[in-house]
Design a protein around this motif. Structure first.
Motif, PDB file in Angstrom:
ATOM      1  N   GLU A 147       0.830  -1.207   0.000  1.00 24.58           N
ATOM      2  CA  GLU A 147       0.000   0.000   0.000  1.00 24.58           C
ATOM      3  C   GLU A 147       0.866   1.259   0.000  1.00 24.58           C
ATOM      4  O   GLU A 147       0.577   2.232  -0.712  1.00 24.58           O
ATOM      5  CB  GLU A 147      -0.918  -0.014   1.225  1.00 24.58           C
ATOM      6  CG  GLU A 147      -2.028  -1.050   1.145  1.00 24.58           C
ATOM      7  CD  GLU A 147      -2.748  -1.261   2.455  1.00 24.58           C
ATOM      8  OE1 GLU A 147      -3.841  -1.855   2.439  1.00 24.58           O
ATOM      9  OE2 GLU A 147      -2.212  -0.850   3.515  1.00 24.58           O
ATOM     10  N   GLN A 193       2.422   1.843  -3.398  1.00 23.57           N
ATOM     11  CA  GLN A 193       1.440   2.404  -4.336  1.00 23.57           C
ATOM     12  C   GLN A 193       1.278   3.899  -4.093  1.00 23.57           C
ATOM     13  O   GLN A 193       1.197   4.692  -5.041  1.00 23.57           O
ATOM     14  CB  GLN A 193       0.095   1.689  -4.182  1.00 23.57           C
ATOM     15  CG  GLN A 193      -0.945   2.148  -5.186  1.00 23.57           C
ATOM     16  CD  GLN A 193      -2.230   1.333  -5.093  1.00 23.57           C
ATOM     17  OE1 GLN A 193      -2.491   0.671  -4.088  1.00 23.57           O
ATOM     18  NE2 GLN A 193      -3.027   1.367  -6.134  1.00 23.57           N
ATOM     19  N   THR A 251       4.513  -6.878  -5.690  1.00 27.17           N
ATOM     20  CA  THR A 251       4.164  -5.597  -6.310  1.00 27.17           C
ATOM     21  C   THR A 251       4.767  -5.455  -7.700  1.00 27.17           C
ATOM     22  O   THR A 251       4.377  -4.572  -8.462  1.00 27.17           O
ATOM     23  CB  THR A 251       4.645  -4.411  -5.442  1.00 27.17           C
ATOM     24  OG1 THR A 251       6.081  -4.349  -5.472  1.00 27.17           O
ATOM     25  CG2 THR A 251       4.168  -4.558  -4.003  1.00 27.17           C
TER      26      THR A 251
END
Length: 230
Positions: A56, A59, A90
């Protein structure tokens, strides 16, 4: 949380995670101070217990190179295995993982300042207390940190542990000891140490200025290595 800055790559500060709110507060203070010092965007992630997760935070950091700094005091499982495994899904190949915070002279300087603030003076006894680990390489890092602090304090120090490893701090410290916690933030382990019948217990390392110096050094070294490789 994204912090304004003028230079790249951003820094990702990765900590373990805890439900004790004191832990994240320390990490946030470190992140804010690092952003002010380095003038780069700084993001925070946790490998366990709470979020944001590493994925997260990456990102949120956006496209382009990122320097990930493990906010750990030893290169145990979370640093060597967990963090790379959380980055891998990722698909990001532009994340440079630098060395963890400890062991390092800057960490030891912070520990010494915390000891002095607790009432310790040269000549007083010191009990070096770490969290503990089943990872021998992490324990080797703890022993290195104890030697570094011992040199600064003028005493030979052998580490003890709050849990997992031995010897246990509770078994080796006495009423004349000042406990030097090899802990980054307050929490359950520090509360256990504070309950021991000793002369004094130093505060955790926390967002000491020397720790900010170390973060800046780690970041700049990793960023320079990435530029050199490119």
């Amino acid at each position: 949380m994204r912090r304004s800055a003028t230079l790249t790559p951003p820094l990702l500060l990765v900590a373990h995670g805890t439900r004790d709110p004191a832990g994240p507060r320390v990490v946030e203070r470190l992140a804010d101070a690092a952003a002010a010092r380095l003038r780069v965007p700084v993001h925070v992630a946790y490998v366990d217990v709470i979020g944001p997760t590493v994925a997260e935070a990456l990102q949120e950091a956006g496209d382009g190179p990122v320097v990930a700094l493990p906010a750990f005091l030893a290169a145990g499982y979370h640093v060597r295995t967990d963090l790379p495994e959380q980055i891998a899904p990722t698909g990001r190949e532009d994340v440079a993982i630098c060395a963890p915070l400890g062991p390092a002279p800057e960490i030891v300087e912070a520990m010494l300042r915390r000891l002095v603030a607790s009432g310790w003076r040269p000549g007083d006894r010191i009990a070096f207390a770490a969290a503990g680990s089943s990872d021998e390489r992490a324990l080797a890092d703890v022993r290195t940190a104890a030697r570094l602090l011992g040199r600064r304090a003028g005493r030979w120090l052998t580490p003890s542990y709050v849990t997992t490893a031995s010897p246990a701090t509770a078994d080796v410290c006495g009423p004349a000891d000042f406990i030097a916690p090899y802990l980054l933030a307050p929490g359950l382990f520090h509360r256990r140490l504070a309950e021991l019948p000793v002369a004094g217990v130093a505060e955790p390392i926390g967002a000491h200025p020397s720790v900010i110096d170390l973060i800046a050094r780690r970041y700049r070294s990793a960023a320079l290595d990435r530029v050199s490789a490119a």
